[in-house]
Design an enzyme around this catalytic site. Structure first.
Site, PDB file in Angstrom:
ATOM      1  N   GLU A  91       0.830  -1.200   0.000  1.00 12.56           N
ATOM      2  CA  GLU A  91       0.000   0.000   0.000  1.00 12.56           C
ATOM      3  C   GLU A  91       0.863   1.248   0.000  1.00 12.56           C
ATOM      4  O   GLU A  91       1.977   1.249   0.520  1.00 12.56           O
ATOM      5  CB  GLU A  91      -0.918   0.001   1.228  1.00 12.56           C
ATOM      6  CG  GLU A  91      -1.840  -1.202   1.183  1.00 12.56           C
ATOM      7  CD  GLU A  91      -2.837  -1.267   2.322  1.00 12.56           C
ATOM      8  OE1 GLU A  91      -3.567  -2.251   2.390  1.00 12.56           O
ATOM      9  OE2 GLU A  91      -2.878  -0.333   3.128  1.00 12.56           O
ATOM     10  N   CYS A 124       0.971  -2.972  15.328  1.00 15.48           N
ATOM     11  CA  CYS A 124       1.039  -2.618  13.902  1.00 15.48           C
ATOM     12  C   CYS A 124       0.471  -3.737  13.039  1.00 15.48           C
ATOM     13  O   CYS A 124       0.880  -4.893  13.151  1.00 15.48           O
ATOM     14  CB  CYS A 124       2.491  -2.353  13.522  1.00 15.48           C
ATOM     15  SG  CYS A 124       2.761  -2.159  11.750  1.00 15.48           S
ATOM     16  N   CYS A 348      -1.345   5.477  10.029  1.00 19.04           N
ATOM     17  CA  CYS A 348      -0.188   4.658  10.407  1.00 19.04           C
ATOM     18  C   CYS A 348      -0.602   3.304  10.928  1.00 19.04           C
ATOM     19  O   CYS A 348      -1.494   3.193  11.744  1.00 19.04           O
ATOM     20  CB  CYS A 348       0.585   5.283  11.548  1.00 19.04           C
ATOM     21  SG  CYS A 348       0.874   6.989  11.377  1.00 19.04           S
TER      22      CYS A 348
HETATM   23  N1  SAH Z   1       9.108   0.280  10.186  1.00 18.70           N
HETATM   24  C1  SAH Z   1       9.341   1.659  10.336  1.00 18.70           C
HETATM   25  C2  SAH Z   1       8.570   2.496   9.352  1.00 18.70           C
HETATM   26  C3  SAH Z   1       7.173   2.082   9.054  1.00 18.70           C
HETATM   27  S1  SAH Z   1       6.048   2.133  10.411  1.00 18.70           S
HETATM   28  C4  SAH Z   1       9.053   2.108  11.755  1.00 18.70           C
HETATM   29  O1  SAH Z   1       8.486   1.336  12.518  1.00 18.70           O
HETATM   30  O2  SAH Z   1       9.441   3.215  12.090  1.00 18.70           O
HETATM   31  C5  SAH Z   1       5.730   3.888  10.474  1.00 18.70           C
HETATM   32  C6  SAH Z   1       5.140   4.379  11.785  1.00 18.70           C
HETATM   33  O3  SAH Z   1       3.813   3.894  11.959  1.00 18.70           O
HETATM   34  C7  SAH Z   1       5.931   3.910  13.001  1.00 18.70           C
HETATM   35  O4  SAH Z   1       6.287   4.993  13.821  1.00 18.70           O
HETATM   36  C8  SAH Z   1       4.930   3.026  13.690  1.00 18.70           C
HETATM   37  O5  SAH Z   1       5.148   3.002  15.042  1.00 18.70           O
HETATM   38  C9  SAH Z   1       3.616   3.639  13.333  1.00 18.70           C
HETATM   39  N2  SAH Z   1       2.502   2.722  13.595  1.00 18.70           N
HETATM   40  C10 SAH Z   1       2.460   1.398  13.382  1.00 18.70           C
HETATM   41  N3  SAH Z   1       1.259   0.892  13.772  1.00 18.70           N
HETATM   42  C11 SAH Z   1       0.541   1.919  14.254  1.00 18.70           C
HETATM   43  C12 SAH Z   1      -0.787   2.037  14.794  1.00 18.70           C
HETATM   44  N4  SAH Z   1      -1.600   0.986  14.899  1.00 18.70           N
HETATM   45  N5  SAH Z   1      -1.184   3.268  15.178  1.00 18.70           N
HETATM   46  C13 SAH Z   1      -0.380   4.346  15.047  1.00 18.70           C
HETATM   47  N6  SAH Z   1       0.860   4.292  14.546  1.00 18.70           N
HETATM   48  C14 SAH Z   1       1.327   3.091  14.152  1.00 18.70           C
HETATM   49 FE1  SF4 Z   2       7.022  -2.266  13.546  1.00 20.68          FE
HETATM   50 FE2  SF4 Z   2       7.332  -0.420  11.576  1.00 20.68          FE
HETATM   51 FE3  SF4 Z   2       7.451  -3.055  11.025  1.00 20.68          FE
HETATM   52 FE4  SF4 Z   2       5.122  -1.993  11.724  1.00 20.68          FE
HETATM   53  S1  SF4 Z   2       6.287  -1.524   9.881  1.00 20.68           S
HETATM   54  S2  SF4 Z   2       5.993  -3.951  12.473  1.00 20.68           S
HETATM   55  S3  SF4 Z   2       5.768  -0.436  13.172  1.00 20.68           S
HETATM   56  S4  SF4 Z   2       8.847  -1.926  12.333  1.00 20.68           S
END
Ligand code: SAH
Ligand code: SF4
Length: 367
Positions: A91, A124, A348
């Site tokens: 996505e 996530c 996010c």
């Molecule tokens: N993997 C990297 C980048 C992608 S995730 C990372 O984790 O930084 C991007 C952002 O989305 C991260 O800060 C993550 O904590 C946030 N995120 C993931 N799941 C979320 C959720 N359910 N609600 C709000 N933010 C979320």
């Molecule tokens: Fe964690 Fe970023 Fe991977 Fe989601 S995308 S599992 S927030 S590291």
């Protein structure tokens, strides 16, 4: 087979020369691909047809297909579900900002760097689905050019920013991510200022160090989510590989080397990491680090178990603001992230292709 988008200018020049054409054709081809967002070689009217045919056979455009696009009610947030050549789904999200807002007419694309993610963060949706594979540079760039083309065709605002905050951990796919960044930034590529590109990592220290060594001024965001190691390891099961004090030390080093501030992301979950004393501990942890904390109230994920479970509850507005106040009172710059696209599950952590029923609002042709 690599796609046109996977090559640097120099590599494309070599290919063009190997086909008996002058080097400058490479720049023309890239201008069509990354400035005018051509759909195929057929569009490249100033490139000789025989060369176009050879290139189309040897260096095709990346095979990505938009299978659905969801738009928020105000039309400012658009999420695309994209099918890759091997059938995997990723996505990408476009976020437009009202020119009268603080964000001054920004148009930001949030790209995925992997199909799935191996880090397993409990809150996530992507992390819960597990890892599928790394994306190629071309597959990353295609997410950007796809939206750029749509904006150009509609006479909309051109893209201004790219954030690696979609599916996947960009630092775990460094070669492809960096290749994509270089073409995004290059004058012969998309030509976006490096300062307008941000890579978000869950804290992979080698990646933070690489970024500190890079001359390009690409922004760094680090997802913290907890002020202490024990809680962080509960939220991010793979976090033990890079303990919190070492991550903060790497960030201090990054600031010292680059003079740029770090953004820390903190996904706020009720009863988990939102207590005032946790804010105070976070402020102590970040003491003296040139940084900005972005508080992200957790978004409900498609997985109902998660939303109802211990990590899916969003704190009240009052509690969120109280957390923010504790930080600001201790001199830590801090904002609460404005929610965009929650109603289309584009916010996010909600990026998970096969989850949630996806009403197909619009089915678009290839690319
Ligand atoms: N993997 C990297 C980048 C992608 S995730 C990372 O984790 O930084 C991007 C952002 O989305 C991260 O800060 C993550 O904590 C946030 N995120 C993931 N799941 C979320 C959720 N359910 N609600 C709000 N933010 C979320
Ligand atoms: Fe964690 Fe970023 Fe991977 Fe989601 S995308 S599992 S927030 S590291």
């Amino acid at each position: 087979m690599p796609s046109l988008y996977d090559l640097t200018l120099t590599e494309l020049e070599e290919r063009v020369e190997a086909l008996g054409a002058p080097r400058y054709r490479a720049r023309q081809v890239r201008a069509w691909a990354f400035r005018r967002f051509a759909r195929s070689y057929d569009d490249m009217s100033n490139v000789p047809a025989p060369l176009r045919r050879r290139l189309a056979a040897e260096l095709p455009f990346p095979e990505t297909r938009v299978v659905a696009e969801l738009r928020s009610d105000d039309g400012l947030t658009r999420k695309r579900l994209i099918r890759l050549a091997d059938g995997r789904l990723i996505e990408a999200v476009l976020m437009l900002y009202d020119p009268r807002s603080d964000s001054r007419g920004r148009a930001t694309v949030c790209v995925s760097s992997q199909a799935g993610c191996a880090m397993g963060c409990v809150f996530c949706a992507t992390g819960q689905g597990g890892f599928e594979r790394n994306l190629t540079a071309g597959e990353i760039l295609a997410q950007v050019t796809g939206f750029a083309r749509e904006q150009a065709d509609a006479g909309g605002q051109p893209l201004t920013n790219v954030v690696f905050m979609g599916m996947g951990e960009p630092m775990a796919n460094w070669p492809a991510v960096w290749r994509a960044v270089e073409t995004l930034n290059a004058a012969d590529g998309v030509g976006m200022a490096a300062r307008h590109i941000t890579i978000s990592t869950v804290g992979l220290i080698p990646g933070i160090r690489r970024l500190a060594d890079e001359p390009l001024q690409v922004g760094l965001a680090v997802s913290l989510h907890a002020p202490d190691e024990a809680l962080r390891e509960r939220l991010i099961p793979t976090a033990h590989r890079y303990p919190l004090p070492a991550i903060i030390a790497a960030c201090r080093e990054y600031v010292a080397r680059t003079g740029r501030r770090v953004t820390f992301e903190y996904c706020l979950m009720e009863g988990v990491n939102d207590a005032p004393e946790q804010a105070r501990a976070l402020a102590a942890l970040l003491d003296g680090v040139l940084c900005h904390v972005n508080i992200i109230p957790v978004n409900p994920t498609a997985d109902a178990r998660m939303s109802d479970g211990p990590y899916g509850r969003r704190p009240s507005r009052a509690r969120t603001l109280a957390f923010q106040r504790e930080l600001t009172a201790r001199g830590v710059a801090c904002t609460v992230r404005v929610e965009k696209g929650v109603e289309i599950s584009a916010a996010c952590g909600q990026l998970r292709g096969e989850a949630a029923p996806l009403p197909v609002v619009q089915t678009l042709p290839s690319r």
